[in-house]
Design a protein around this motif. Structure first.
Motif, PDB file in Angstrom:
ATOM      1  N   PHE A 160       0.803  -1.209   0.000  1.00 57.59           N
ATOM      2  CA  PHE A 160       0.000   0.000   0.000  1.00 57.59           C
ATOM      3  C   PHE A 160       0.846   1.273   0.000  1.00 57.59           C
ATOM      4  CE2 PHE A 160      -2.384  -3.512   1.655  1.00 57.59           C
ATOM      5  CZ  PHE A 160      -3.578  -3.413   0.975  1.00 57.59           C
ATOM      6  N   TYR A 161       2.168   1.129  -0.056  1.00 52.18           N
ATOM      7  CA  TYR A 161       3.063   2.292  -0.143  1.00 52.18           C
ATOM      8  C   TYR A 161       3.014   2.862  -1.552  1.00 52.18           C
ATOM      9  CZ  TYR A 161       5.551   1.792   4.331  1.00 52.18           C
ATOM     10  OH  TYR A 161       5.893   1.765   5.644  1.00 52.18           O
ATOM     11  N   CYS A 162       3.155   4.175  -1.662  1.00 46.32           N
ATOM     12  CA  CYS A 162       3.129   4.816  -2.981  1.00 46.32           C
ATOM     13  C   CYS A 162       4.555   4.883  -3.551  1.00 46.32           C
ATOM     14  CB  CYS A 162       2.474   6.196  -2.908  1.00 46.32           C
ATOM     15  SG  CYS A 162       3.178   7.275  -1.667  1.00 46.32           S
ATOM     16  N   ILE A 163       5.065   3.715  -3.888  1.00 46.18           N
ATOM     17  CA  ILE A 163       6.373   3.544  -4.503  1.00 46.18           C
ATOM     18  C   ILE A 163       6.269   2.314  -5.404  1.00 46.18           C
ATOM     19  CG2 ILE A 163       7.191   2.204  -2.513  1.00 46.18           C
ATOM     20  CD1 ILE A 163      10.014   3.251  -3.091  1.00 46.18           C
ATOM     21  N   PRO A 164       6.940   2.304  -6.549  1.00 50.11           N
ATOM     22  CA  PRO A 164       6.922   1.091  -7.374  1.00 50.11           C
ATOM     23  C   PRO A 164       7.450  -0.103  -6.574  1.00 50.11           C
ATOM     24  CG  PRO A 164       7.794   2.922  -8.628  1.00 50.11           C
ATOM     25  CD  PRO A 164       7.681   3.393  -7.198  1.00 50.11           C
ATOM     26  N   LYS A 165       6.757  -1.230  -6.684  1.00 52.01           N
ATOM     27  CA  LYS A 165       7.082  -2.388  -5.870  1.00 52.01           C
ATOM     28  C   LYS A 165       7.308  -3.633  -6.720  1.00 52.01           C
ATOM     29  CE  LYS A 165       3.298  -1.220  -4.012  1.00 52.01           C
ATOM     30  NZ  LYS A 165       3.229   0.203  -4.267  1.00 52.01           N
ATOM     31  N   LEU A 166       8.399  -4.320  -6.442  1.00 52.53           N
ATOM     32  CA  LEU A 166       8.650  -5.656  -6.977  1.00 52.53           C
ATOM     33  C   LEU A 166       8.396  -6.615  -5.824  1.00 52.53           C
ATOM     34  CD1 LEU A 166       9.654  -7.882  -8.830  1.00 52.53           C
ATOM     35  CD2 LEU A 166      12.008  -7.169  -8.306  1.00 52.53           C
ATOM     36  N   HIS A 167       7.320  -7.382  -5.920  1.00 45.33           N
ATOM     37  CA  HIS A 167       6.956  -8.308  -4.852  1.00 45.33           C
ATOM     38  C   HIS A 167       7.613  -9.659  -5.085  1.00 45.33           C
ATOM     39  CE1 HIS A 167       3.453  -5.510  -4.296  1.00 45.33           C
ATOM     40  NE2 HIS A 167       4.023  -5.565  -3.111  1.00 45.33           N
ATOM     41  N   ILE A 168       8.384 -10.094  -4.083  1.00 47.63           N
ATOM     42  CA  ILE A 168       9.004 -11.408  -4.147  1.00 47.63           C
ATOM     43  C   ILE A 168       8.160 -12.391  -3.347  1.00 47.63           C
ATOM     44  CG2 ILE A 168      11.308 -10.553  -4.677  1.00 47.63           C
ATOM     45  CD1 ILE A 168      11.980 -10.706  -1.705  1.00 47.63           C
ATOM     46  N   ARG A 169       8.636 -13.596  -3.176  1.00 43.91           N
ATOM     47  CA  ARG A 169       7.846 -14.676  -2.581  1.00 43.91           C
ATOM     48  C   ARG A 169       7.252 -14.282  -1.222  1.00 43.91           C
ATOM     49  NH1 ARG A 169       8.291 -20.731  -2.778  1.00 43.91           N
ATOM     50  NH2 ARG A 169       9.710 -20.314  -4.494  1.00 43.91           N
ATOM     51  N   ARG A 170       5.966 -14.579  -1.078  1.00 45.28           N
ATOM     52  CA  ARG A 170       5.272 -14.264   0.168  1.00 45.28           C
ATOM     53  C   ARG A 170       5.635 -15.275   1.254  1.00 45.28           C
ATOM     54  NH1 ARG A 170       1.006 -16.409  -3.178  1.00 45.28           N
ATOM     55  NH2 ARG A 170       0.164 -18.328  -2.291  1.00 45.28           N
ATOM     56  N   VAL A 171       5.401 -14.873   2.494  1.00 49.95           N
ATOM     57  CA  VAL A 171       5.642 -15.745   3.633  1.00 49.95           C
ATOM     58  C   VAL A 171       4.361 -16.500   3.988  1.00 49.95           C
ATOM     59  CG1 VAL A 171       6.292 -15.822   6.071  1.00 49.95           C
ATOM     60  CG2 VAL A 171       7.500 -14.300   4.511  1.00 49.95           C
ATOM     61  N   GLY A 172       3.227 -15.800   3.965  1.00 45.47           N
ATOM     62  CA  GLY A 172       1.951 -16.426   4.301  1.00 45.47           C
ATOM     63  C   GLY A 172       0.965 -16.305   3.158  1.00 45.47           C
ATOM     64  N   ASP A 173       0.026 -17.223   3.097  1.00 44.08           N
ATOM     65  CA  ASP A 173      -0.972 -17.202   2.025  1.00 44.08           C
ATOM     66  C   ASP A 173      -1.803 -15.922   2.031  1.00 44.08           C
ATOM     67  OD1 ASP A 173      -0.166 -19.650   1.083  1.00 44.08           O
ATOM     68  OD2 ASP A 173      -1.731 -20.781   2.131  1.00 44.08           O
ATOM     69  N   HIS A 174      -1.995 -15.331   3.205  1.00 42.74           N
ATOM     70  CA  HIS A 174      -2.790 -14.113   3.315  1.00 42.74           C
ATOM     71  C   HIS A 174      -2.153 -12.947   2.555  1.00 42.74           C
ATOM     72  CE1 HIS A 174       0.277 -13.702   6.400  1.00 42.74           C
ATOM     73  NE2 HIS A 174       0.050 -12.395   6.393  1.00 42.74           N
ATOM     74  N   GLU A 175      -0.855 -13.038   2.235  1.00 46.13           N
ATOM     75  CA  GLU A 175      -0.163 -11.945   1.556  1.00 46.13           C
ATOM     76  C   GLU A 175      -0.377 -11.932   0.037  1.00 46.13           C
ATOM     77  OE1 GLU A 175       3.542 -11.223   4.595  1.00 46.13           O
ATOM     78  OE2 GLU A 175       3.780 -12.747   3.051  1.00 46.13           O
ATOM     79  N   ALA A 176      -0.943 -12.983  -0.508  1.00 46.18           N
ATOM     80  CA  ALA A 176      -1.172 -13.038  -1.952  1.00 46.18           C
ATOM     81  C   ALA A 176      -2.051 -11.890  -2.424  1.00 46.18           C
ATOM     82  CB  ALA A 176      -1.798 -14.378  -2.339  1.00 46.18           C
ATOM     83  N   ASP A 177      -3.042 -11.531  -1.633  1.00 48.34           N
ATOM     84  CA  ASP A 177      -3.950 -10.455  -2.021  1.00 48.34           C
ATOM     85  C   ASP A 177      -3.250  -9.101  -2.093  1.00 48.34           C
ATOM     86  OD1 ASP A 177      -6.130 -12.156  -2.303  1.00 48.34           O
ATOM     87  OD2 ASP A 177      -6.708 -11.933  -0.201  1.00 48.34           O
ATOM     88  N   SER A 178      -2.226  -8.903  -1.270  1.00 48.05           N
ATOM     89  CA  SER A 178      -1.508  -7.619  -1.295  1.00 48.05           C
ATOM     90  C   SER A 178      -0.792  -7.408  -2.625  1.00 48.05           C
ATOM     91  CB  SER A 178      -0.501  -7.554  -0.141  1.00 48.05           C
ATOM     92  OG  SER A 178      -1.166  -7.567   1.092  1.00 48.05           O
ATOM     93  N   ALA A 179      -0.131  -8.432  -3.129  1.00 50.15           N
ATOM     94  CA  ALA A 179       0.541  -8.312  -4.425  1.00 50.15           C
ATOM     95  C   ALA A 179      -0.482  -8.128  -5.538  1.00 50.15           C
ATOM     96  CB  ALA A 179       1.410  -9.540  -4.695  1.00 50.15           C
ATOM     97  N   ARG A 180      -1.564  -8.863  -5.469  1.00 52.96           N
ATOM     98  CA  ARG A 180      -2.620  -8.730  -6.480  1.00 52.96           C
ATOM     99  C   ARG A 180      -3.183  -7.309  -6.477  1.00 52.96           C
ATOM    100  NH1 ARG A 180      -5.882 -12.168  -4.597  1.00 52.96           N
ATOM    101  NH2 ARG A 180      -4.702 -13.957  -5.327  1.00 52.96           N
ATOM    102  N   ARG A 181      -3.375  -6.743  -5.299  1.00 53.80           N
ATOM    103  CA  ARG A 181      -3.896  -5.381  -5.186  1.00 53.80           C
ATOM    104  C   ARG A 181      -2.937  -4.377  -5.810  1.00 53.80           C
ATOM    105  NH1 ARG A 181      -1.926  -0.820  -3.837  1.00 53.80           N
ATOM    106  NH2 ARG A 181      -3.423   0.742  -3.354  1.00 53.80           N
ATOM    107  N   ALA A 182      -1.640  -4.512  -5.570  1.00 57.99           N
ATOM    108  CA  ALA A 182      -0.659  -3.597  -6.156  1.00 57.99           C
ATOM    109  C   ALA A 182      -0.658  -3.710  -7.679  1.00 57.99           C
ATOM    110  CB  ALA A 182       0.733  -3.870  -5.601  1.00 57.99           C
ATOM    111  N   ALA A 183      -0.752  -4.926  -8.191  1.00 58.94           N
ATOM    112  CA  ALA A 183      -0.780  -5.112  -9.641  1.00 58.94           C
ATOM    113  C   ALA A 183      -2.051  -4.509 -10.233  1.00 58.94           C
ATOM    114  CB  ALA A 183      -0.668  -6.598  -9.996  1.00 58.94           C
ATOM    115  N   GLU A 184      -3.180  -4.701  -9.567  1.00 54.40           N
ATOM    116  CA  GLU A 184      -4.433  -4.124 -10.055  1.00 54.40           C
ATOM    117  C   GLU A 184      -4.414  -2.601 -10.003  1.00 54.40           C
ATOM    118  OE1 GLU A 184      -7.330  -6.048  -7.581  1.00 54.40           O
ATOM    119  OE2 GLU A 184      -7.305  -7.890  -8.790  1.00 54.40           O
TER     120      GLU A 184
END
Length: 137
Positions: free
Chosen positions: A55-79
């Protein structure tokens, strides 16, 4: 103090980093978050696991998540257009880096343009709004 000195050095227009990549690592959570907050102003891309940093306003390269709950965060940034989907393998992360570094840097430009548009929409105003609402009561 070293993190603030590093930021101050890079805030001067003629200064560039000494290395292409600077890595900060911490054993504790709070110094890591504080460092992210301080260095976002002088960073081109934040590489991190998908988390609240999505949710930070900076370009983000998301690497492997630690927990399944984090998948939505990467999807949200891509969307939102301001970051990548999760790069689960090293080859995936390397491909994103190639796209970020290619000339012209279309992916990085696109992420930054999305951030400017999202900011106009108030997408990054969550903390500011929370404080405003708390003060009103």
């Amino acid at each position: 103090q070293g993190v603030r000195d590093f930021q101050k050095h890079l805030l001067t227009a003629e200064n560039e980093p000494n290395k292409a990549i600077t890595l900060f690592a911490f054993d504790e959570y709070f110094p890591a978050v504080a460092t992210t907050d301080i260095l976002c102003r002088v960073s081109d891309v934040l590489t991190c696991k998908p988390s609240e940093l999505a949710f930070y306003c900076i370009p983000k390269l998301h690497i492997r998540r630690v927990g399944d709950h984090e998948a939505d965060s990467a999807r949200r940034a891509a969307e939102a257009g301001d970051g990548s989907l999760e790069a689960r393998e090293i080859s995936d992360a390397m491909r994103y880096l190639e796209l970020i570094l290619e000339q012209p840097p279309d992916l990085l430009v696109s992420w930054n343009e999305s951030i400017m548009q999202n900011n106009k929409l108030g997408m990054y105003d969550g903390c500011k709004n929370a404080v405003s609402w708390a003060v009103e009561k």
